[in-house]
Write an enzyme that holds these catalytic residues in place. Structure first.
Site, mmCIF file in Angstrom:
data_model
loop_
_atom_site.group_PDB
_atom_site.id
_atom_site.type_symbol
_atom_site.label_atom_id
_atom_site.label_comp_id
_atom_site.label_asym_id
_atom_site.label_seq_id
_atom_site.Cartn_x
_atom_site.Cartn_y
_atom_site.Cartn_z
ATOM 1 C CE LYS A 1 -3.901 -2.287 2.361
ATOM 2 N NZ LYS A 1 -4.779 -2.271 3.573
ATOM 3 C CE1 TYR A 9 -9.282 -3.150 1.015
ATOM 4 C CE2 TYR A 9 -8.538 -1.104 0.265
ATOM 5 C CZ TYR A 9 -8.127 -2.213 0.613
ATOM 6 O OH TYR A 9 -7.164 -2.747 1.202
ATOM 7 C CD GLU A 28 -8.882 -9.149 -3.342
ATOM 8 O OE1 GLU A 28 -7.890 -9.277 -2.998
ATOM 9 O OE2 GLU A 28 -10.053 -8.568 -2.399
HETATM 10 P P1 ADP Z 1 -7.499 -6.826 5.841
HETATM 11 O O1 ADP Z 1 -6.808 -5.965 5.085
HETATM 12 O O2 ADP Z 1 -6.726 -7.437 6.982
HETATM 13 O O3 ADP Z 1 -8.278 -7.855 5.135
HETATM 14 P P2 ADP Z 1 -10.230 -5.873 6.273
HETATM 15 O O4 ADP Z 1 -10.566 -6.411 4.867
HETATM 16 O O5 ADP Z 1 -11.103 -6.082 7.250
HETATM 17 O O6 ADP Z 1 -8.675 -5.873 6.594
HETATM 18 O O7 ADP Z 1 -10.045 -4.206 5.825
HETATM 19 C C1 ADP Z 1 -9.561 -3.759 4.491
HETATM 20 C C2 ADP Z 1 -8.561 -2.617 4.895
HETATM 21 O O8 ADP Z 1 -9.288 -1.559 5.543
HETATM 22 C C3 ADP Z 1 -7.469 -2.816 5.977
HETATM 23 O O9 ADP Z 1 -6.328 -3.545 5.689
HETATM 24 C C4 ADP Z 1 -7.188 -1.492 6.452
HETATM 25 O O10 ADP Z 1 -6.340 -0.722 5.822
HETATM 26 C C5 ADP Z 1 -8.831 -0.808 6.447
HETATM 27 N N1 ADP Z 1 -9.493 -1.020 7.698
HETATM 28 C C6 ADP Z 1 -9.836 -2.052 8.336
HETATM 29 N N2 ADP Z 1 -10.396 -1.755 9.468
HETATM 30 C C7 ADP Z 1 -10.218 -0.404 9.627
HETATM 31 C C8 ADP Z 1 -10.578 0.562 10.825
HETATM 32 N N3 ADP Z 1 -11.254 -0.043 11.746
HETATM 33 N N4 ADP Z 1 -10.059 1.789 10.610
HETATM 34 C C9 ADP Z 1 -9.588 2.147 9.568
HETATM 35 N N5 ADP Z 1 -9.069 1.440 8.619
HETATM 36 C C10 ADP Z 1 -9.442 0.219 8.674
#
Ligand code: ADP
Ligand code: MG
Length: 140
Positions: free
Chosen positions: A9, A49, A126
């Protein structure tokens, strides 16, 4: 052999740990099957996302993902999806295990250096979202 999408990232690129991140994946037996450095458009980041659209952090996450160049990769190997996520560590670096990328380099739950697909269906979606078959090489 399994393929998964990983992203270094914008915070990881700014920290100059592209090589370090790739090295950790390679040392765990993963091979780079496709790679490119680029920026995402807001539209691309929003769609990538979209599952988090209703979450309070969505707009901030999209802002972060378009804040600078990032590195998109397809990683290939045995159990690549699970293995890559293990090497990444928990989403929140405060909860990430010792020796994981997020434990060692991430600043926050948002700026957490790496992405890895979380399941077979998301990995297939993806990888094809960012790479054509002509840009992807079987390294097995
Ligand atoms: P991962 O990347 O571990 O699969 P998620 O899919 O839950 O996690 O979330 C996607 C991305 O969104 C995370 O990698 C992070 O960059 C961001 N993110 C997740 N939860 C939060 C949060 N509570 N606050 C801010 N950003 C978050
Ligand atoms: Mg996820």
């Amino acid at each position: 052999m399994e393929q998964t999408l990983s992203i270094i990232k914008p915070d990881g690129v700014k920290k100059n740990v592209i090589g370090e991140v790739i090295l950790r994946f390679e040392k765990a037996g993963m091979r780079v099957a496709a790679i490119k450095m680029t920026t995402l458009t807001r539209r691309q980041a929003e769609a990538f996302y979209v599952v988090h659209k209703e979450r309070p952090f969505y707009q901030s996450l999209v802002d972060f993902m378009v804040s600078g160049p990032l590195v998109l990769m397809i990683l290939e190997g045995k159990d690549a999806i699970k293995k890559v996520r293990e090497i990444m560590g928990a989403t929140n670096p405060a909860e990430a295990a010792e020796g994981t990328i997020r434990k060692d380099f991430a600043d926050s739950i948002e700026a957490n250096v790496v992405h890895g697909s979380d399941a077979t269906d998301t990995a297939a979606y993806e990888t094809s979202y960012f790479f054509s078959v002509f840009e992807t090489f079987n390294r097995g």
